[in-house]
Enzyme design. Structure first.
Site, mmCIF file in Angstrom:
data_model
loop_
_atom_site.group_PDB
_atom_site.id
_atom_site.type_symbol
_atom_site.label_atom_id
_atom_site.label_comp_id
_atom_site.label_asym_id
_atom_site.label_seq_id
_atom_site.Cartn_x
_atom_site.Cartn_y
_atom_site.Cartn_z
ATOM 1 N N PRO A 180 17.375 67.987 -25.228
ATOM 2 C CA PRO A 180 18.624 67.667 -24.528
ATOM 3 C C PRO A 180 18.563 67.683 -23.009
ATOM 4 C CG PRO A 180 18.700 69.915 -25.353
ATOM 5 C CD PRO A 180 17.436 69.310 -25.879
ATOM 6 N N GLU A 197 12.347 75.358 -18.167
ATOM 7 C CA GLU A 197 11.332 76.072 -17.402
ATOM 8 C C GLU A 197 10.732 77.269 -18.118
ATOM 9 O OE1 GLU A 197 15.496 77.570 -16.128
ATOM 10 O OE2 GLU A 197 14.547 75.669 -16.635
ATOM 11 N N HIS A 204 10.394 70.300 -10.273
ATOM 12 C CA HIS A 204 11.569 71.147 -10.478
ATOM 13 C C HIS A 204 11.257 72.287 -11.451
ATOM 14 C CE1 HIS A 204 15.972 71.858 -10.557
ATOM 15 N NE2 HIS A 204 15.709 72.295 -11.786
ATOM 16 N N GLU A 205 10.700 71.940 -12.607
ATOM 17 C CA GLU A 205 10.442 72.982 -13.616
ATOM 18 C C GLU A 205 9.388 73.973 -13.135
ATOM 19 O OE1 GLU A 205 12.663 73.058 -15.731
ATOM 20 O OE2 GLU A 205 13.368 71.019 -15.395
ATOM 21 N N HIS A 232 10.823 76.591 -10.867
ATOM 22 C CA HIS A 232 11.512 77.662 -11.590
ATOM 23 C C HIS A 232 10.599 78.868 -11.838
ATOM 24 C CE1 HIS A 232 15.585 76.597 -12.564
ATOM 25 N NE2 HIS A 232 15.263 75.404 -13.022
ATOM 26 N N GLU A 278 19.262 77.295 -10.083
ATOM 27 C CA GLU A 278 19.101 75.853 -9.925
ATOM 28 C C GLU A 278 19.194 75.362 -8.479
ATOM 29 O OE1 GLU A 278 17.865 74.164 -12.076
ATOM 30 O OE2 GLU A 278 18.292 75.138 -13.983
ATOM 31 N N ASP A 308 27.752 77.007 -20.534
ATOM 32 C CA ASP A 308 27.302 75.635 -20.276
ATOM 33 C C ASP A 308 28.272 74.882 -19.360
ATOM 34 O OD1 ASP A 308 25.071 75.987 -21.769
ATOM 35 O OD2 ASP A 308 25.583 74.571 -23.349
ATOM 36 N N TYR A 362 23.105 72.749 -8.773
ATOM 37 C CA TYR A 362 21.834 72.198 -8.316
ATOM 38 C C TYR A 362 21.918 71.715 -6.868
ATOM 39 C CZ TYR A 362 20.423 71.886 -13.273
ATOM 40 O OH TYR A 362 20.096 72.164 -14.578
#
Length: 627
Positions: A287, A292, A316-317, A320, A339, A398, A406
């Protein structure tokens, strides 16, 4: 539902030297109270989880034993988070094996239920249990839903509070835990986890057992598992790619520069502390763009464009590994600490590897995304445009996972950088990660650290750091990085919209320039103009997911009929929420035509989506009310 605060944790810290070493001081503050966990870590907390499990692909169940190490006050009960677990027994694991009394409380639709265990002095307990077939963290895929079409696949997605559906523990990001695991799977499959392998797999009859360990305390949502027909290709001494064999060659090329990414990140903010950095490319129903998980980023195949134009996702990951995994938001109210820092860091990695021009384009696109997120949240006065949120127990965490965290977070850090200069800012950030390594953090804690270690009172006032964090909207002093490449792109979009020739369209430009061009075209464009673009550049069926998404947003807004089939193919072939949710929302807002198309496509796509995506699209379409 009332969930106790952590403010009394100081009592436990003072009472026990052992506990003082494991409970971060930040958890003694009121703002570290987690409304999305039933845990009472001030009384008893989990420090280590040992799993001995088996994955049953016939029943879609994981079952086995979880052994938990506990630090507790005398006479305390242990409260765990549980969402649909089938508890068989809970016993004292110190050798006597005595049964321990337990109770599962009332079920809440968001948080599950408290699992309260009477410890009777035990500091290690053994829980025999099984997940339910519909555990929210687990997605069981049929062979037809994979790239290879031959074997089933399983993967977990724990963020934010889903791991409580397959692991009985205290599922709060501030309660960091070490862990180890054994997982038995069908012999033809391979299991990987977000830790380091501790032994070669052992096989008996038709099953093989894999072993992994994470010896550094992590937030429990970062315990991750994937099982499937997957293979590995090394990209360097500490990096490599896992993927289905059908996907591996393309993935290994796309993400083949992992060692350079790690080196660039280390050059900015200090050593990589997790041993290996591997990437697992999952089937398309994953999804998110990436997750990360320590040592093993889970990534979407929609990032494979063939030209490495979307590798900022990996930057990005990887980032993390410092912001999010090393220093973690204590609660989901401060999701931006994960984030926002990571989005800023990602852009710095991209600048180091690919130059300022590309980094500026990506930062400029992120600014546009941020402004759209502010509008979607209800405008600049909306509370959800704050960095520090107020996600009470009635809301799903969520809800806070928007582009505000972000991109407003990254803009805040850029604004600090502008005030103090890059050299001072980089030195501070490196020190920050070192000083708070393997600890949770809150907004208040970060601001106190910032004012103590970097900013003078005058600088803090000039920036308005408290306003940035605790007030809605985008402050007037926000640094907007503008791309030198985009004025020409914007001019080309304006010219084409006015009837200009195809020769002015940047069809062979970078992904960033093309998506910018598409976003700048008016939402009311004659069909023949769309047809000309479609015929010239094939954006209706391009394999570049970012371009395809931008094209579909434009085409569907214009009710461009040839895009209907493209939208169906795109929405039924991948479940990345970033793409899926906006397109379904756009269709639902497009009158009877769009509503009919949305419901038809979702009826075909829903079963292949992860629960995270299903929840979002169910809400957009009203699916559960109609079915």
């Amino acid at each position: 539902m009332r969930i106790p605060a952590l403010a009394t944790a100081l009592t436990l810290v003072l009472a026990s030297p052992a506990v003082a070493q494991t409970i971060a001081p930040i958890l003694t503050t009121p703002d570290a109270r987690d409304p999305h966990s039933y845990a009472r870590p001030a009384e008893a907390r989990v420090t280590h989880v040992a799993l001995d499990l088996a994955a049953d692909f016939d029943t879609h169940v994981i079952r086995g034993i979880a052994t938990l190490d506990i630090l507790a006050k005398p006479g305390a009960k242990l409260v765990l988070d549980d969402n649909g677990l089938k508890i068989v027994t809970i016993t004292d694991a110190n050798g006597n094996g005595k049964p321990l009394a337990y109770e599962v409380g009332a079920v809440d639709k968001i948080h599950g239920a408290p699992l309260t265990v009477t410890l009777n002095g035990a500091d290690k307990i053994r829980i025999a249990y099984a997940s339910s077939p519909d555990a929210k963290a687990l997605q069981w895929l049929t062979p037809a839903q994979t790239a290879g079409k031959k074997q089933p696949f399983l993967f977990s997605q724990g963020e934010a509070i889903l791991n409580r559906s397959w692991i009985p523990t205290q599922d709060s990001p501030g309660i960091r835990q070490t862990w180890e695991a054994k997982i038995a799977v069908p012999k033809q499959l391979t299991a990987v986890m977000s830790g380091l392998a501790t032994a070669k797999p052992t096989c008996v009859a038709d099953r093989c057992t894999f072993q992994y360990k994470m010896d550094k305390p992590v937030a429990p949502y970062l315990i991750a598992l994937a099982v499937g027909d997957i293979a590995f290709k090394s990209t360097g001494p500490r990096t490599g790619i896992w993927a289905e064999p059908a996907t591996l060659p393309k993935a290994a090329y796309e993400f083949g520069e992992l060692e350079k990414f790690v080196a660039a990140a280390e050059g900015l903010y200090g050593p990589y502390r997790w041993g290996r950095y591997d990437v697992l490319v999952l089937p398309p129903s994953f999804p998110f763009g990436g997750m990360e998980n320590p040592t093993l980023t889970f990534a979407t195949p929609t990032a494979i464009a063939g030209d490495r134009s979307l590798v900022s996702l990996i930057a990005h990951e990887l980032a993390h590994s410092w912001s999010g995994n090393l220093v973690t938001n204590a609660t989901w109210d401060d999701f931006w600490l994960n984030e926002g820092f990571t989005s800023y860091f990602e852009n710095r990695i991209m600048e180091a590897l690919y130059g300022k021009r590309r980094a500026d384009m990506e930062a400029d696109l992120a600014w546009t995304d941020m402004m759209a997120a502010v509008k979607e949240a209800g405008g600049p006065a909306a509370k959800d445009t704050q960095l520090h949120l107020d996600l009470d127990a009635a809301r799903d965490p969520d809800d806070g996972m928007t582009q505000i965290a972000y991109d407003k977070g990254a803009s805040f850090l850029r604004t600090i950088e502008k005030q103090v200069g890059r050299a001072r800012w980089d030195a501070y950030l490196r020190s920050y990660f070192d000083r708070h390594a393997f600890q949770p953090q809150t907004s208040a804690g970060f601001l106190a650290d910032l004012k103590s270690k970097l900013l003078t009172p005058a600088e803090a006032k000039t920036i308005g750091v408290d306003t940035w964090v605790y007030s809605p909207g985008i402050p007037a002093n926000a640094v907007h990085v503008t791309s030198a490449a985009f004025p020409a792109v914007d001019a080309a979009a304006k010219a084409y919209a006015a009837g200009g020739p195809l020769s002015g369209v940047p069809g062979k430009a970078t992904t960033q320039e093309i998506t910018r061009f598409l976003s700048q075209l008016p939402r009311t464009l004659p069909a023949e103009r769309l047809k000309a673009l479609d015929a010239a550049f094939g954006w209706n069926m391009t394999g570049n997911a970012e371009i395809r998404f931008a094209w579909l947003q434009l085409a569907l807004a214009n009710h461009y009929a040839p895009a209907d089939a493209s939208a169906e193919q795109f929405l039924t072939s991948q479940g990345r929420r970033k793409f899926v949710a906006p397109l379904f929302q756009q269709l639902m807002d497009s009158g009877d035509w769009g509503h009919t198309l949305a419901m038809d496509i979702y009826g075909k796509a829903r079963a292949g989506y992860h629960a995270v995506t299903q929840v979002t699209v169910d809400r957009i379409t009203g699916w559960k009310l109609m079915n």
